[in-house]
Design an enzyme around this catalytic site. Structure first.
Site, PDB file in Angstrom:
ATOM      1  N   LYS A   1       0.725  -1.158   0.030  1.00  0.00           N
ATOM      2  CA  LYS A   1       0.034  -0.098  -0.070  1.00  0.00           C
ATOM      3  C   LYS A   1       1.013   1.228   0.156  1.00  0.00           C
ATOM      4  O   LYS A   1       2.073   1.382   0.206  1.00  0.00           O
ATOM      5  CB  LYS A   1      -0.938   0.071   1.339  1.00  0.00           C
ATOM      6  CG  LYS A   1      -2.142   0.882   1.112  1.00  0.00           C
ATOM      7  CD  LYS A   1      -3.164   0.077   0.372  1.00  0.00           C
ATOM      8  CE  LYS A   1      -4.300   1.059   0.113  1.00  0.00           C
ATOM      9  NZ  LYS A   1      -5.650  -0.099  -0.225  1.00  0.00           N
TER      10      LYS A   1
ATOM     11  N   GLY B   1     -19.619   7.248   2.592  1.00  0.00           N
ATOM     12  CA  GLY B   1     -18.785   7.524   1.722  1.00  0.00           C
ATOM     13  C   GLY B   1     -19.515   7.188   0.275  1.00  0.00           C
ATOM     14  O   GLY B   1     -20.214   6.308  -0.007  1.00  0.00           O
TER      15      GLY B   1
ATOM     16  N   GLY C   1     -17.980   8.033  -2.849  1.00  0.00           N
ATOM     17  CA  GLY C   1     -16.768   7.936  -3.682  1.00  0.00           C
ATOM     18  C   GLY C   1     -17.074   6.632  -4.654  1.00  0.00           C
ATOM     19  O   GLY C   1     -17.969   6.226  -4.955  1.00  0.00           O
ATOM     20  N   ASN C   2     -15.678   6.315  -5.103  1.00  0.00           N
ATOM     21  CA  ASN C   2     -15.646   5.170  -6.056  1.00  0.00           C
ATOM     22  C   ASN C   2     -16.363   3.987  -5.455  1.00  0.00           C
ATOM     23  O   ASN C   2     -17.219   3.695  -6.129  1.00  0.00           O
ATOM     24  CB  ASN C   2     -14.229   4.822  -6.434  1.00  0.00           C
ATOM     25  CG  ASN C   2     -14.318   3.674  -7.202  1.00  0.00           C
ATOM     26  OD1 ASN C   2     -14.427   2.536  -6.973  1.00  0.00           O
ATOM     27  ND2 ASN C   2     -14.184   4.010  -8.591  1.00  0.00           N
TER      28      ASN C   2
ATOM     29  N   GLY D   1     -18.450   3.632  -2.670  1.00  0.00           N
ATOM     30  CA  GLY D   1     -19.597   3.871  -2.191  1.00  0.00           C
ATOM     31  C   GLY D   1     -20.773   4.152  -3.159  1.00  0.00           C
ATOM     32  O   GLY D   1     -21.857   3.725  -3.000  1.00  0.00           O
TER      33      GLY D   1
HETATM   34  P1  NAD Z   1     -12.884   7.951  -2.875  1.00  0.00           P
HETATM   35  O1  NAD Z   1     -11.783   8.716  -2.517  1.00  0.00           O
HETATM   36  O2  NAD Z   1     -13.335   7.772  -4.213  1.00  0.00           O
HETATM   37  O3  NAD Z   1     -14.281   8.344  -1.829  1.00  0.00           O
HETATM   38  C1  NAD Z   1     -14.129   8.304  -0.446  1.00  0.00           C
HETATM   39  C2  NAD Z   1     -15.370   8.796   0.126  1.00  0.00           C
HETATM   40  O4  NAD Z   1     -15.463   8.811   1.506  1.00  0.00           O
HETATM   41  C3  NAD Z   1     -15.640  10.255  -0.541  1.00  0.00           C
HETATM   42  O5  NAD Z   1     -17.118  10.195  -0.575  1.00  0.00           O
HETATM   43  C4  NAD Z   1     -15.252  10.900   0.871  1.00  0.00           C
HETATM   44  O6  NAD Z   1     -16.099  12.156   0.940  1.00  0.00           O
HETATM   45  C5  NAD Z   1     -15.416  10.037   1.986  1.00  0.00           C
HETATM   46  N1  NAD Z   1     -14.928  10.589   3.207  1.00  0.00           N
HETATM   47  C6  NAD Z   1     -13.658  10.820   3.304  1.00  0.00           C
HETATM   48  N2  NAD Z   1     -13.614  11.125   4.602  1.00  0.00           N
HETATM   49  C7  NAD Z   1     -14.793  10.845   5.445  1.00  0.00           C
HETATM   50  C8  NAD Z   1     -15.145  10.842   6.635  1.00  0.00           C
HETATM   51  N3  NAD Z   1     -13.980  11.389   7.573  1.00  0.00           N
HETATM   52  N4  NAD Z   1     -16.137  10.806   7.210  1.00  0.00           N
HETATM   53  C9  NAD Z   1     -17.075  10.392   5.915  1.00  0.00           C
HETATM   54  N5  NAD Z   1     -16.745  10.098   4.672  1.00  0.00           N
HETATM   55  C10 NAD Z   1     -15.604  10.650   4.512  1.00  0.00           C
HETATM   56  O7  NAD Z   1     -12.370   6.469  -2.213  1.00  0.00           O
HETATM   57  P2  NAD Z   1     -12.669   5.073  -2.575  1.00  0.00           P
HETATM   58  O8  NAD Z   1     -11.808   4.494  -3.647  1.00  0.00           O
HETATM   59  O9  NAD Z   1     -14.105   4.801  -2.819  1.00  0.00           O
HETATM   60  O10 NAD Z   1     -12.337   4.277  -1.310  1.00  0.00           O
HETATM   61  C11 NAD Z   1     -13.060   4.229  -0.057  1.00  0.00           C
HETATM   62  C12 NAD Z   1     -12.767   3.262   0.877  1.00  0.00           C
HETATM   63  O11 NAD Z   1     -12.857   1.903  -0.018  1.00  0.00           O
HETATM   64  C13 NAD Z   1     -11.238   3.122   1.265  1.00  0.00           C
HETATM   65  O12 NAD Z   1     -11.378   2.532   2.735  1.00  0.00           O
HETATM   66  C14 NAD Z   1     -10.460   2.286   0.348  1.00  0.00           C
HETATM   67  O13 NAD Z   1      -9.413   1.690   0.980  1.00  0.00           O
HETATM   68  C15 NAD Z   1     -11.678   1.241   0.162  1.00  0.00           C
HETATM   69  N6  NAD Z   1     -11.467   0.391  -1.171  1.00  0.00           N
HETATM   70  C16 NAD Z   1     -11.397   1.090  -2.279  1.00  0.00           C
HETATM   71  C17 NAD Z   1     -11.042   0.344  -3.474  1.00  0.00           C
HETATM   72  C18 NAD Z   1     -11.226   0.736  -4.746  1.00  0.00           C
HETATM   73  O14 NAD Z   1     -10.941  -0.002  -5.955  1.00  0.00           O
HETATM   74  N7  NAD Z   1     -11.038   2.032  -4.832  1.00  0.00           N
HETATM   75  C19 NAD Z   1     -10.993  -1.114  -3.357  1.00  0.00           C
HETATM   76  C20 NAD Z   1     -10.834  -1.620  -1.985  1.00  0.00           C
HETATM   77  C21 NAD Z   1     -11.366  -0.810  -0.868  1.00  0.00           C
END
Ligand code: NAD
Length: 452
Positions: free
Chosen positions: A115, A232, A234-235, A237
């Site tokens: 990571k 969340g 983002g990607n 959620g």
């Molecule tokens: P992202 O940046 O696309 O979205 C993150 C979301 O979380 C945003 O909506 C942001 O506003 C929100 N957020 C950030 N801080 C916050 C807080 N303190 N309280 C509430 N909401 C908050 O990121 P992502 O890629 O969707 O990743 C989100 C989670 O999923 C992370 O834990 C990441 O490790 C995990 N994840 C992502 C992937 C992937 O393929 N992108 C794969 C496995 C796990």
């Protein structure tokens, strides 16, 4: 009456990863001589800390801290995302790399765990500043990443555009060689694979479908007709909300870093998304009730999807979770203390290392595609993703039942292996998934032998 102050919960993610590991070790087969192997397996192989000077738009130079942790390569090269976030530090990246090792083992992709992250606030940076941070980070990492050694991917606040910059930087430093496989989650026109951006959420839906079909959440037979809350947007959620709605669920709450939006009759997700695009947040989307950033965790629902970051369901709020099942799209959203509270309430927790593994599975497909100079079709991606997620779910559920049924045997064996140690924690899905993963890494180490 005792006036002692309550013991505060340890929220250090690396300590949490250790506690989860320690809970799983008593359930790993062949645990003779376990202490040395456990230490070897838990500690990261390599930790790289960098200071990155970057010229900001105002002409000033700022120094950023960057980290890349290679946790374990027993089963293959390192794999894991890069995050840009203010709270990034060494212990967080170590924990996330550890979870990547277990995740790759749980779903059976031939990678180890890694990571990376840069401590920064990307919401206050221009595209040019983010690009310069990315380029300086990748240039400074040099050969600490590579298509056959350690392969990054997107994570919080990084995306396909960031992955294109990573590829370009690495390629500039390694001209005259084919390097598309150095990073995954790239744009489609740059060696990316169809279905990568939705893979984490899609994989989560496949896990949930299988789990419900197996009857593991007593009150829920299928996704159709359920109420879903997502923290969340983002990607992970946002796609989870749309995909679960597509399977017949009603999404009653979503949220981002600024707060949440709820409607018990169901959100109009298109409107919420448009509002987020226009204002930068889902808060005050038309026809919704305003929640705090942790609000979505506490609404009345059947399925709760934490999809933001670590330590969101804790000792402090676990008791207010009302869902029947918590399925972790984020990494590390539930603390060990919260795990116990949720278990006592009869709430099933589907652990991150299984629930969100769809992302790394499709990253693996992208890497294979790049090494083969191939282009995969979306239906091939979906068919193989579904098969991998279903098989992994069945494996974890089988282990879970075996551990529960034979708890007394494991307890006695542990008493002999670790005299005086407390009894093993009673198994849940996280312990089962971690035990499966640790067992696979343990076996790989054993088969390779200790060098020299
Ligand atoms: P992202 O940046 O696309 O979205 C993150 C979301 O979380 C945003 O909506 C942001 O506003 C929100 N957020 C950030 N801080 C916050 C807080 N303190 N309280 C509430 N909401 C908050 O990121 P992502 O890629 O969707 O990743 C989100 C989670 O999923 C992370 O834990 C990441 O490790 C995990 N994840 C992502 C992937 C992937 O393929 N992108 C794969 C496995 C796990």
């Amino acid at each position: 009456m005792s006036h002692a102050a309550p013991v505060p919960e340890d929220l250090n993610p690396h300590h949490i990863a250790r506690l989860q590991f320690d809970r799983a070790v008593p359930y790993v087969d062949d645990i003779e001589g376990w202490e040395g192997i456990a230490e070897w397996l838990f500690e990261p192989e390599r930790v790289v800390k960098l200071t990155l000077p970057v010229v900001m738009d105002d002409g000033r130079v700022r120094a950023f801290h960057g980290y890349r942790v290679l946790h374990n390569t027993a089963r293959g090269p390192g794999k894991g995302g890069i995050r840009f976030y203010p709270a990034v530090d060494e212990d967080e990246v170590k924990a996330l790399a550890t979870w990547m090792t277990w995740k790759c083992a749980v779903v059976g992709v031939p990678f180890g765990g890694a990571k990376g992250g840069v401590q920064c606030d990307p919401t206050r940076m221009s595209v040019g500043e983010k690009r310069r941070v990315t380029r300086r980070f990748i240039a400074s990492l040099g050969d600490d990443i590579g298509p056959h050694t350690d392969i990054p991917a997107p994570d919080m606040y990084t995306n396909a555009e960031t992955m294109a910059w990573i590829y370009d930087t690495y390629q500039m430093m390694h001209p005259h060689t084919a390097n598309l496989g150095v990073v995954t989650g790239k744009p489609l026109d740059l060696g990316g694979i169809p279905g990568r951006s939705t893979a984490t959420a899609q994989g989560l839906a496949y896990v949930l479908e299988r789990l419900l079909a197996l009857g593991e959440v007593p009150t829920l037979g299928s996704i159709a007709g359920t109420r879903v809350a997502v923290q969340g947007f983002g990607n992970a959620g946002r796609h989870a909300a749309f995909i679960l709605r597509g399977l017949g669920a009603t999404v009653v709450a979503v949220g981002d870093v600024k707060g949440g939006a709820a409607n018990a009759d169901g959100l109009n997700l298109e409107e919420v998304e448009a509002h987020q695009k226009a204002t930068g947040s889902v808060v005050k989307a038309p026809g919704t009730r305003v929640l705090g950033p942790r609000g979505p965790l506490e609404v009345e629902c059947d399925i709760l999807v934490p999809a933001a970051l670590e330590n969101q369901i804790t000792l402090e709020n676990a008791d207010r979770v009302k869902a029947a099942v918590v399925i972790e799209a984020a990494n590390g959203p539930t603390t060990p203390a919260a795990d116990r509270i949720l278990a006592d309430k009869g709430i099933v927790v589907v652990p991150d290392i299984l629930a969100n593994a769809g992302g790394v599975v499709v990253s693996y497909f992208e890497w294979v595609q790049n090494l083969d100079n191939e282009e995969w079709e979306e239906h091939t991606v979906q068919k193989r993703l579904r098969a991998k997620m279903q098989r992994a779910t069945e494996g974890v559920v089988m282990t879970y039942h075996r551990l529960r049924d034979r708890y007394d045997e494991y307890r006695q064996r542990w008493q002999q292996a670790a005299p005086g140690a407390p009894d093993p924690a009673f198994p849940d899905l996280r312990i089962a998934a971690t035990a499966n993963a640790v067992g696979r890494c343990w076996t790989a180490l054993d088969q390779r032998g200790v060098w020299p």
